[in-house]
Design an enzyme around this catalytic site. Structure first.
Site, PDB file in Angstrom:
ATOM      1  N   HIS A 104      31.833  51.177  27.756  1.00 19.93           N
ATOM      2  CA  HIS A 104      32.260  51.117  26.354  1.00 19.93           C
ATOM      3  C   HIS A 104      33.207  49.949  26.103  1.00 19.93           C
ATOM      4  O   HIS A 104      33.669  49.765  24.981  1.00 19.93           O
ATOM      5  CB  HIS A 104      32.911  52.443  25.953  1.00 19.93           C
TER       6      HIS A 104
ATOM      7  N   LYS B 240      53.477  32.470  49.564  1.00 19.16           N
ATOM      8  CA  LYS B 240      54.665  33.094  50.144  1.00 19.16           C
ATOM      9  C   LYS B 240      55.752  32.059  50.420  1.00 19.16           C
ATOM     10  O   LYS B 240      56.948  32.322  50.205  1.00 19.16           O
ATOM     11  CB  LYS B 240      54.294  33.847  51.431  1.00 19.16           C
TER      12      LYS B 240
ATOM     13  N   GLU C  83      40.075  37.988  49.802  1.00 21.04           N
ATOM     14  CA  GLU C  83      40.879  37.337  50.838  1.00 21.04           C
ATOM     15  C   GLU C  83      40.019  36.819  51.982  1.00 21.04           C
ATOM     16  O   GLU C  83      40.377  35.843  52.644  1.00 21.04           O
ATOM     17  CB  GLU C  83      41.928  38.330  51.361  1.00 21.04           C
TER      18      GLU C  83
END
Length: 408
Positions: free
Chosen positions: A293, A399, A272
């Site tokens: 792994h 938003k 951000e």
């Protein structure tokens, strides 16, 4: 400064690092000038309001005495820093269970949480500067309704709700004043991802049983360290230089699963703060040895769009000994240290740049140092990139689109 940085594995020339020292000095001057917006966190550890800290700790003690569970409603910086510290740090025996709501729109997740709230004595802590973030608003409206039904009235529930919000404005501040919630303030000049040492982070940590005074002492020690004039920002310089060489991804690696949510907090802090104007490093976090792994092959021989930053805990208070078999007498940390050395050696041979960050041990004091170090070096890297590390215009865009999709 007890945090130690090792850049030997980066292959960066010392002259290149030294060439950025003047720019770093200018960035630090900007941070400490008090003139840059949203930099209230920079000096905050050195000017802690002791009376307000005492009040926060007293309220936390009351919650621990009266409740079995505290549900924190918040997202982003209003959630991640507290969650990270609670997962990482030792806790006193009087700490209670702290869980988090408003971090997604998932009904099954919140239903399980509400079922637990129905069985246990519960306090709600809602954290939001505005009170209008959709995840937080939805969860608070649902869980407040449950509290009112559980405790018999709106007034009874209000005594078990704590609000951490803006001092003066916003719907949550208005509601806290109207309903009489106990409340704490998020300073206006500190953004969410830099708010770990505000009540947004400290209050949930205190309820969970973390030594927040030691945490603040660690932050203050780092803030006042003379090493900022020397090598403390070499991590920021290395990140910037590696990006300039074409690296696009910073892979942050831990060898202790307790740091998993520190990694999640770092992803928000870096992503951000730096990801704007076509700039920035994409932050990825991995837990070793587990992820060796699954991702070890790519790290060793895949496309080298990345560099690695390894965060190492040097000392453990207790080390479990393997009692029998071919590894008899070795401790698990012996194996962990061998993994650190072996992976770094193998990846350096493959040409991967590697930065090492060492902390003496994982306690509240050194964790406070680490948080301040990461926040400062992130901000400095952003300034070296020529972007504003304290805004988030892209977040505001999505938003707005979410609200449009809801017809609001």
């Amino acid at each position: 400064m007890d945090i130690k940085i090792n850049l030997q594995g980066t292959a960066l020339a010392q002259d290149a690092i030294k060439s950025k020292k003047a720019d770093v000095s200018q960035a630090l001057d900007r941070l400490w000038s008090g003139k840059e917006e949203m930099t209230g966190w920079v000096e905050a550890p050195l000017h802690q309001d002791q009376a307000e800290l005492d009040r926060l700790l007293n309220v936390a003690d009351l919650v621990k005495q009266e409740a079995e569970l505290m549900v924190v409603i918040g997202i982003g910086g209003s959630y991640m820093s507290a969650k990270a510290a609670i997962e990482a740090l030792p806790k006193a025996e009087d700490g209670i269970d702290v869980k988090f709501a408003g971090i997604n729109f998932c009904s099954p997740y919140h239903k399980m949480l509400m079922d637990e709230m129905s069985r246990k004595e519960t306090v709600l802590c809602v954290i939001s500067k505005s009170g209008n973030t959709l995840e937080v608003r939805a969860a608070f409206d649902m869980l407040r309704d449950l509290m009112e039904r559980k405790y018999g009235s709106k007034e009874a529930a209000a005594k078990k709700i704590i609000a951490i919000t803006d001092r003066q404005s916003g719907t949550l501040r208005e509601e806290a004043n109207r309903e009489g919630y106990v409340s704490f303030e998020i300073p206006q000049d500190i953004g969410g991802r830099y708010s770990a040492m505000t009540p947004a982070g400290l209050f949930p940590m205190a309820v969970a049983g973390i030594d927040v005074r030691a945490l603040i002492e660690g932050e203050a020690a780092m803030a006042s360290s003379p090493d900022w004039d020397n090598s403390a920002c070499d991590y920021a310089i290395a990140r910037y230089l590696l990006m300039e060489q074409g690296k696009q991804v910073e892979t942050v690696e831990f060898y202790d699963p307790r740091l998993t949510y520190l990694g999640e907090w770092m992803k928000q802090l870096y992503g951000e703060s730096e990801g704007k104007e076509g700039r920035g490093l994409f932050p990825v976090t991995l837990n070793f040895s587990r992820d060796l792994h699954s991702m070890g092959q790519f790290l060793q021989q895949g496309s080298q769009i990345f560099f690695e930053t390894v965060i190492v805990i040097n000392e453990y208070e207790e080390e479990l000994v393997i009692p029998q078999g071919v590894l008899a007498g070795k401790t698990l940390e012996d194996l962990n240290r061998a993994a650190v050395k072996g992976v770094i050696a193998a990846h350096r041979k493959a040409g991967v740049p590697i930065i090492e960050i060492h902390i003496p041990k994982l306690d509240a004091y050194y964790y406070g140092q680490l948080l301040y170090f990461l926040q400062t070096t992130c901000a400095v890297t952003g300034m070296l990139m020529g972007i504003n590390p304290f805004d988030q215009p892209g977040v505001e865009d999505y938003k707005r689109e979410m609200r449009r999709a809801l017809g609001q």
